[in-house]
Every structure is written in structure tokens, then in C-alpha cells.
Design a protein around this motif. Structure first.
Motif, short mmCIF file in Angstrom:
data_model
loop_
_atom_site.label_atom_id
_atom_site.label_comp_id
_atom_site.label_asym_id
_atom_site.label_seq_id
_atom_site.Cartn_x
_atom_site.Cartn_y
_atom_site.Cartn_z
N ALA A 291 -21.87 -10.78 -51.28
CA ALA A 291 -22.89 -12.46 -50.69
C ALA A 291 -20.83 -12.53 -49.98
CB ALA A 291 -23.60 -13.11 -51.16
N LEU A 292 -20.63 -12.91 -50.34
CA LEU A 292 -19.16 -13.11 -50.55
C LEU A 292 -18.49 -12.44 -49.32
CD1 LEU A 292 -18.48 -15.30 -53.66
CD2 LEU A 292 -19.17 -15.93 -52.37
N ARG A 293 -18.19 -11.35 -50.10
CA ARG A 293 -17.04 -10.06 -48.87
C ARG A 293 -17.52 -10.38 -47.36
NH1 ARG A 293 -18.62 -6.16 -51.33
NH2 ARG A 293 -20.01 -5.03 -49.93
N ARG A 294 -19.61 -10.34 -47.14
CA ARG A 294 -19.31 -10.53 -46.25
C ARG A 294 -19.10 -12.08 -44.82
NH1 ARG A 294 -25.50 -8.09 -47.84
NH2 ARG A 294 -24.87 -5.45 -47.84
N ARG A 295 -19.15 -12.97 -45.83
CA ARG A 295 -18.92 -13.82 -45.13
C ARG A 295 -17.03 -14.03 -44.99
NH1 ARG A 295 -21.97 -18.63 -45.52
NH2 ARG A 295 -24.64 -17.87 -47.09
N ALA A 296 -16.71 -13.75 -46.10
CA ALA A 296 -14.73 -13.60 -45.87
C ALA A 296 -15.02 -12.48 -44.86
CB ALA A 296 -14.43 -12.62 -46.99
N VAL A 297 -15.56 -11.32 -44.13
CA VAL A 297 -15.17 -10.50 -42.75
C VAL A 297 -15.88 -11.28 -41.50
CG1 VAL A 297 -16.11 -8.66 -42.38
CG2 VAL A 297 -15.80 -8.71 -44.46
N ARG A 298 -16.39 -12.17 -41.66
CA ARG A 298 -17.01 -12.76 -40.32
C ARG A 298 -16.62 -13.86 -40.71
NH1 ARG A 298 -19.93 -17.54 -39.42
NH2 ARG A 298 -21.60 -17.48 -37.95
N ALA A 299 -16.05 -14.62 -41.61
CA ALA A 299 -14.56 -15.41 -40.56
C ALA A 299 -13.57 -15.10 -40.12
CB ALA A 299 -14.64 -16.88 -42.22
N TRP A 300 -13.03 -14.25 -41.11
CA TRP A 300 -11.92 -12.92 -40.16
C TRP A 300 -12.12 -12.93 -38.92
CZ3 TRP A 300 -11.61 -7.86 -39.75
CH2 TRP A 300 -10.52 -7.75 -39.54
N LEU A 301 -13.69 -11.74 -38.24
CA LEU A 301 -13.57 -11.29 -37.65
C LEU A 301 -13.63 -12.85 -36.11
CD1 LEU A 301 -16.19 -9.38 -37.82
CD2 LEU A 301 -14.82 -8.78 -37.33
N LEU A 302 -14.81 -13.19 -36.50
CA LEU A 302 -14.28 -14.94 -35.96
C LEU A 302 -13.38 -15.58 -35.57
CD1 LEU A 302 -17.70 -16.72 -36.83
CD2 LEU A 302 -17.32 -15.85 -35.14
N ALA A 303 -12.35 -15.61 -36.26
CA ALA A 303 -11.08 -16.11 -36.16
C ALA A 303 -10.03 -14.71 -35.50
CB ALA A 303 -10.44 -16.35 -37.51
N GLY A 304 -10.40 -14.05 -35.58
CA GLY A 304 -9.38 -12.71 -34.51
C GLY A 304 -10.09 -12.45 -33.37
N GLY A 305 -11.06 -13.29 -32.58
CA GLY A 305 -11.56 -13.88 -31.31
C GLY A 305 -12.65 -13.04 -31.51
N ALA A 306 -13.51 -11.97 -32.10
CA ALA A 306 -14.70 -11.83 -31.83
C ALA A 306 -15.70 -12.64 -31.62
CB ALA A 306 -15.51 -11.08 -33.61
N LYS A 307 -16.83 -11.84 -30.84
CA LYS A 307 -17.74 -13.14 -29.81
C LYS A 307 -18.64 -12.18 -30.49
CE LYS A 307 -14.38 -14.80 -27.57
NZ LYS A 307 -13.85 -16.47 -28.00
N ALA A 308 -19.98 -13.46 -30.21
CA ALA A 308 -21.35 -13.01 -30.32
C ALA A 308 -21.50 -12.15 -31.68
CB ALA A 308 -22.20 -12.08 -29.18
N LEU A 309 -21.09 -12.04 -32.70
CA LEU A 309 -22.03 -11.52 -34.35
C LEU A 309 -22.67 -11.39 -34.08
CD1 LEU A 309 -18.47 -12.34 -35.77
CD2 LEU A 309 -18.85 -10.56 -34.98
N THR A 310 -22.83 -10.57 -34.51
CA THR A 310 -24.85 -9.77 -34.69
C THR A 310 -24.24 -9.64 -36.39
OG1 THR A 310 -25.13 -7.91 -33.97
CG2 THR A 310 -25.26 -9.63 -32.18
N GLY A 311 -25.76 -9.63 -36.79
CA GLY A 311 -26.06 -8.39 -38.04
C GLY A 311 -25.54 -7.58 -38.47
N LYS A 312 -25.72 -6.85 -37.57
CA LYS A 312 -25.25 -4.75 -36.73
C LYS A 312 -24.13 -4.82 -36.85
CE LYS A 312 -26.46 -1.52 -33.55
NZ LYS A 312 -27.41 -0.85 -32.78
N HIS A 313 -22.87 -5.57 -36.54
CA HIS A 313 -21.69 -5.77 -36.17
C HIS A 313 -21.19 -5.43 -37.18
CE1 HIS A 313 -21.84 -7.21 -32.08
NE2 HIS A 313 -21.52 -6.78 -31.90
N LEU A 314 -21.96 -7.24 -38.49
CA LEU A 314 -21.53 -7.40 -40.08
C LEU A 314 -21.85 -5.87 -40.58
CD1 LEU A 314 -21.86 -10.97 -40.27
CD2 LEU A 314 -19.97 -9.91 -40.21
N HIS A 315 -22.89 -5.19 -40.57
CA HIS A 315 -22.43 -4.08 -41.38
C HIS A 315 -22.01 -3.01 -41.50
CE1 HIS A 315 -25.91 -1.63 -43.95
NE2 HIS A 315 -25.97 -1.01 -43.26
N ALA A 316 -22.54 -2.97 -40.02
CA ALA A 316 -21.23 -1.98 -39.17
C ALA A 316 -19.07 -1.92 -40.37
CB ALA A 316 -21.09 -1.59 -38.39
N VAL A 317 -19.00 -2.69 -40.23
CA VAL A 317 -17.79 -3.08 -40.00
C VAL A 317 -18.11 -2.95 -41.86
CG1 VAL A 317 -16.14 -5.31 -41.01
CG2 VAL A 317 -17.15 -4.70 -38.11
N ASP A 318 -18.83 -4.05 -42.61
CA ASP A 318 -18.82 -3.59 -43.85
C ASP A 318 -18.89 -2.55 -44.93
OD1 ASP A 318 -19.44 -5.14 -46.59
OD2 ASP A 318 -21.34 -4.74 -47.07
#
Length: 355
Positions: A291-318
Motif C-alpha cells: 500500500a505504501l509502495r504504490r502510493r510512493a510510486v504514484r507520487a513519484w510518477l506524478l512529480a516526474g510529469g506522468a499524466k492521467a495515471l490509471t490503476g493499470k499504469h500503477l500495476h504495470a510499474v509495480d
């Protein structure tokens, strides 16, 4: 989607010696006033310069404006004319006139051009919020979303299936947007208007079945209330509030994990550079709770310029972290002409680069 015209009216009866208008002490009026007073006490204790109210002319925003004039003192009404229907200009002018009659300090009509990106609802919302933000003059903007709107938002988020964050609903305050009526039923705002002799505008879009939210309002929620014995809307709103509180704690812990996993990529000798100058340690992330890992990765992706993130994106990166099989990078929705923003696993680190 930019503003196409603005008309501002000042209330000559509102000045330094402004007399607070008196409202009848009906049950609906007192309920809405208590909600606004509580919101101001928690989120805007110093409101000497006033607040803005986004006024559509509908029952919810009219009730909000009436209560805000009494509780906050100085209120500027901002009326967005989306120009999507014949006569929208007259509707906006009538809403502005009603605002001045209620005692608002000023009423401004903001005519906007609505584009088509993402569908009519999304484009109208983007144009509306952009116009309100540009016109608010540093004031918080109060929005007339009610408990019923919150319940509908939770159901829409549940259908997306993107985890707890998607069903947290709307925040009572997300600077500069304030929602004092999230605990008030739509029936109360309508009753307040009746008590004050106000005639709200009935937007035809609010009864058009081609909009998903309208079908939720007119078909799904009434059915759920009937089948489950009532109280469904309130229960959904309570669930959203509880998840938001839990989410705030998880976000704080995820922030600590993100700081622990971060590596300054630009100080390293590597091919290219990360879009935000930061890569993440796979080892640190892999040993953290999911739960913490996915939230941290989501914050990192958004800070890096990721747009319109979905659950599918996060699952693939995880899976780059926890189920590594040599798979390639994951496009995360950012980038520009001729390039994509890609998250990838490289030498024990999670990187994000334009490719």
C-alpha cells in the motif's frame, strides 16, 4: 476553454457599513448556515477579505450564497456561462442579479469557450474551474456540492476500480476550492430556496439521461435506497470521509518511503537523465508494504510529469519492482510530440525518462 467575456456588477448597498441580511430561522436555513459556519471555522478562520461563491443559479449554489453572505460577510459571486444552451446568457445574468439581491458584494459573469477534449462533461468542468481560478482574486471559492453529489462521486469512483483513492470523494477543502455543504442533503438546499422565495434555475443537463451522473442520481441511488432500506447516500459519504482520513496517513508514510528510496540520478554517470532527476531504489521499494509502495510510486510518477495515471499504469510499474521478468518499460502518459515518458527498471533502480 479560455474566458470569452466578463461582466461585473457591484452591489451599491454593500460597503463598509454593510448590514448583515436577516434570514428566516427555518430548519433548512439553519442547517445550511451551520454547515457554512463550521467550514469557515475549520478552513478559513480569517475571512476579513471575504470568499467567492461559484453560482450557477441552481438550488445548491443559491443556498450556499445566501448562507455565506450571513456567515462570511463579504461574498463575491462568480457565475460561469458555459454557452452550451440557448439563453445561457440570460440564465447567468439572472443568477448574478439574484446574488446581488441576496447581499453579495459583487457578481461577475464569466463567459467561457468549452472545448471537446475528454467529452462534454470533462471539457465544461475544465473550462469552469479555469475561469473561476482566474477570477477569484486570491479568495477561496466555495462550491455547492452536497452530500448527494458526494455519494454520486463515490459510486463513479467505485466503477473505476482504482483503489481506495478513487472512492475518497471530494475534499471539504482543496485550496482554493471549498465545499461546505458535503454534509447537507440536496433536499435542504431546495427547501432553503423555497423558504427564501427563490426560484432556482433547473439545468436541463441535470436531467439528461445520456450523462452517467444523471442516471446515478435518478435511477441507481433511488434503487439502492429502496433495496437497502435508506441511508445509502449518507453511508457512501461517510465512507468517503473515513477513507480520506486514512488516505492522509498513508500518504504521509508513503512520503517518508519515497524520500528513503530516492536517488539523485543526475549526479550519477548514466545514459540520459531522469525526467525529474530522481530514480528509486528497487531494494527499498520491494521491501516496503504494498500500500505504501504504490502510493510512493504514484507520487513519484506524478512529480516526474506522468499524466492521467490509471490503476493499470500503477500495476504495470509495480510489477517492475515485485515481478521482474526482464519486461520493458511502461509508458505513463506524459511526454510530448515524438517522445513518451517511460518508467523502467535499470541497474536496480526505477527510472523515468523521455524516449
Amino acid at each position: 476553454m479560455s474566458g470569452a467575456g466578463r461582466t461585473t456588477s457591484r452591489n451599491p448597498q454593500v460597503g463598509a457599513g454593510k448590514t448583515v441580511p436577516r434570514l428566516p430561522e427555518t430548519e433548512a436555513v439553519l442547517e445550511v448556515r451551520r454547515a457554512v459556519r463550521g467550514w469557515l471555522a475549520e478552513y478559513a478562520p480569517e475571512v476579513s477579505s471575504g470568499v467567492a461563491v461559484a453560482l450557477s443559479g441552481g438550488a445548491d449554489s443559491l443556498a450556499l450564497a445566501a448562507a455565506a453572505v450571513v456567515e462570511a460577510g463579504h461574498v463575491d459571486a462568480l457565475v460561469v456561462d458555459h454557452r452550451l444552451q440557448p439563453g445561457s446568457g440570460e440564465v447567468a445574468a439572472a443568477a448574478a442579479a439574484a446574488a446581488l439581491k441576496l447581499g453579495c458584494r459583487s457578481a461577475r459573469v464569466l463567459a467561457v469557450q468549452v472545448g471537446s477534449a475528454g467529452g462534454l462533461e470533462a471539457a465544461a468542468r475544465q473550462a469552469r474551474y479555469a475561469a473561476l481560478d482566474a477570477a477569484r482574486a486570491g479568495l477561496p471559492v466555495l462550491l455547492g456540492h452536497t452530500l448527494d453529489d458526494q455519494a454520486e462521486t463515490v459510486l463513479l469512483g467505485l466503477a473505476r476500480g482504482s483503489g481506495g483513492r478513487s472512492i475518497q470523494g471530494m475534499a471539504a477543502f482543496a485550496d482554493p476550492w471549498g465545499r461546505p455543504l458535503l454534509g447537507v442533503r440536496r433536499a435542504a438546499t431546495r427547501q432553503l430556496c423555497a423558504d427564501l422565495g427563490l426560484t432556482p434555475h433547473e439545468d436541463p443537463h441535470n436531467s439528461a439521461p445520456e450523462f452517467t451522473r444523471v442516471r446515478l442520481r435518478t435511477e441507481v441511488l433511488p434503487l439502492l435506497e429502496d433495496v437497502l432500506g435508506g441511508g445509502v447516500a449518507a453511508a457512501l459519504a461517510r465512507t468517503a470521509e473515513q477513507l480520506r482520513a486514512d488516505g492522509a496517513v498513508l500518504d504521509a508514510l508513503a512520503g517518508e518511503l519515497l524520500r528513503a528510496a530516492s536517488v539523485d540520478s543526475n549526479s550519477e554517470h548514466s545514459e540520459g537523465s531522469d525526467s525529474n532527476g530522481v530514480s528509486l531504489s528497487i531494494e527499498t521499494l520491494a521491501t516496503a508494504p504494498a500500500a505504501l509502495r504504490r502510493r510512493a510510486v504514484r507520487a513519484w510518477l506524478l512529480a516526474g510529469g506522468a499524466k492521467a495515471l490509471t490503476g493499470k499504469h500503477l500495476h504495470a510499474v509495480d510489477e517492475l519492482i515485485t515481478a521482474w521478468r526482464g519486461q520493458g518499460g511502461v509508458a505513463v502518459g506524459g511526454g510530448g510530440p515524438g517522445s513518451r515518458l517511460v518508467a523502467a527498471r535499470e541497474h536496480g533502480r526505477l527510472t523515468m525518462r523521455l524516449r
